[in-house]
Design an enzyme around this catalytic site. Structure first.
Site, PDB file in Angstrom:
ATOM      1  CD  GLU A  92     -47.833  -3.736 -43.707  1.00  0.00           C
ATOM      2  OE1 GLU A  92     -47.211  -4.135 -42.704  1.00  0.00           O
ATOM      3  OE2 GLU A  92     -48.236  -4.502 -44.591  1.00  0.00           O
ATOM      4  CG  ASN A 132     -41.227  -7.736 -39.947  1.00  0.00           C
ATOM      5  OD1 ASN A 132     -40.275  -7.265 -40.534  1.00  0.00           O
ATOM      6  ND2 ASN A 132     -41.474  -9.029 -39.926  1.00  0.00           N
ATOM      7  CD  GLU A 162     -41.139 -11.950 -36.535  1.00  0.00           C
ATOM      8  OE1 GLU A 162     -40.347 -12.808 -36.107  1.00  0.00           O
ATOM      9  OE2 GLU A 162     -41.782 -12.084 -37.595  1.00  0.00           O
ATOM     10  CB  CYS A 219     -47.278  -5.323 -39.294  1.00  0.00           C
ATOM     11  SG  CYS A 219     -48.063  -6.926 -39.101  1.00  0.00           S
ATOM     12  CB  CYS A 246     -51.564  -3.757 -41.479  1.00  0.00           C
ATOM     13  SG  CYS A 246     -50.280  -3.942 -40.220  1.00  0.00           S
TER      14      CYS A 246
HETATM   15  N1  THU Z   1     -45.847  -8.847 -41.589  1.00  0.00           N
HETATM   16  C1  THU Z   1     -45.719  -7.505 -41.818  1.00  0.00           C
HETATM   17  O1  THU Z   1     -44.897  -6.834 -41.197  1.00  0.00           O
HETATM   18  N2  THU Z   1     -46.503  -6.945 -42.761  1.00  0.00           N
HETATM   19  C2  THU Z   1     -47.400  -7.603 -43.538  1.00  0.00           C
HETATM   20  O2  THU Z   1     -48.003  -7.014 -44.419  1.00  0.00           O
HETATM   21  C3  THU Z   1     -47.635  -9.053 -43.316  1.00  0.00           C
HETATM   22  C4  THU Z   1     -46.801  -9.693 -42.280  1.00  0.00           C
HETATM   23  C5  THU Z   1     -44.961  -9.471 -40.611  1.00  0.00           C
HETATM   24  C6  THU Z   1     -45.570  -9.929 -39.332  1.00  0.00           C
HETATM   25  C7  THU Z   1     -44.565 -10.970 -38.882  1.00  0.00           C
HETATM   26  O3  THU Z   1     -43.486 -10.318 -38.215  1.00  0.00           O
HETATM   27  C8  THU Z   1     -44.020 -11.547 -40.172  1.00  0.00           C
HETATM   28  O4  THU Z   1     -44.367 -10.620 -41.190  1.00  0.00           O
HETATM   29  C9  THU Z   1     -44.563 -12.911 -40.512  1.00  0.00           C
HETATM   30  O5  THU Z   1     -45.938 -12.928 -40.462  1.00  0.00           O
END
Ligand code: THU
Length: 131
Positions: A56, A43, A45, A54, A89
């Site tokens: 995925e 991920n 941000e 994310c 996702c």
């Molecule tokens: N996040 C993911 O990358 N994958 C997931 O399956 C759930 C959440 C990330 C998004 C964000 O950067 C952080 O986790 C908190 O929500």
């Protein structure tokens, strides 16, 4: 080493590269493609929160960079929480995976739970009914 163990190690390593200064919740993902390649994502941000990506979604981009389009198996790794893929996702994964494809959700110690894409996204939207 089993397929899960290999994907778990790759996803854990990908998680280390995550950029999550706002949530402090790092996530890594590894995808095994139908032709046997492993790609990974983390991920990333952004100060404008909805712009974050994310793990995925990053792995799906990496899959395309590697010239692959079909998913065989997925592992998602986060610390502690049962990090099931978000709704967006689930839709993104289902674009490139059949309903029977396994999505393993793990914490840093190992497997927590396994789902199929169909379980994660029942009655998901498909533009073409070719699955
Ligand atoms: N996040 C993911 O990358 N994958 C997931 O399956 C759930 C959440 C990330 C998004 C964000 O950067 C952080 O986790 C908190 O929500």
């Amino acid at each position: 080493m089993s397929i899960f163990d290999k994907l778990f190690e790759e996803a854990k390593a990908a998680r280390e590269t995550a950029y999550a200064p706002y949530s402090n919740f790092k996530v890594g993902s590894a995808i095994l493609t139908e032709s046997g390649e492993v790609v990974r994502g983390c991920n990333v941000e952004n100060a404008a929160f909805p712009e974050g990506v994310c793990a995925e979604a990053g792995a799906i981009s990496a899959m395309h960079l590697a010239g692959q389009t079909r998913i065989k198996e997925v592992v998602v790794v986060a610390d502690a929480a049962l990090c099931t893929p978000c709704g967006g996702c689930r839709q993104k994964l289902s674009e490139f995976a059949g309903n029977d494809v396994k999505v393993h959700v793990a914490d840093l110690n190992g497997l927590r739970k396994t789902f199929t894409v169909g379980e994660l996204l029942p009655a998901g939207f498909q533009l073409h009914d070719d699955k």
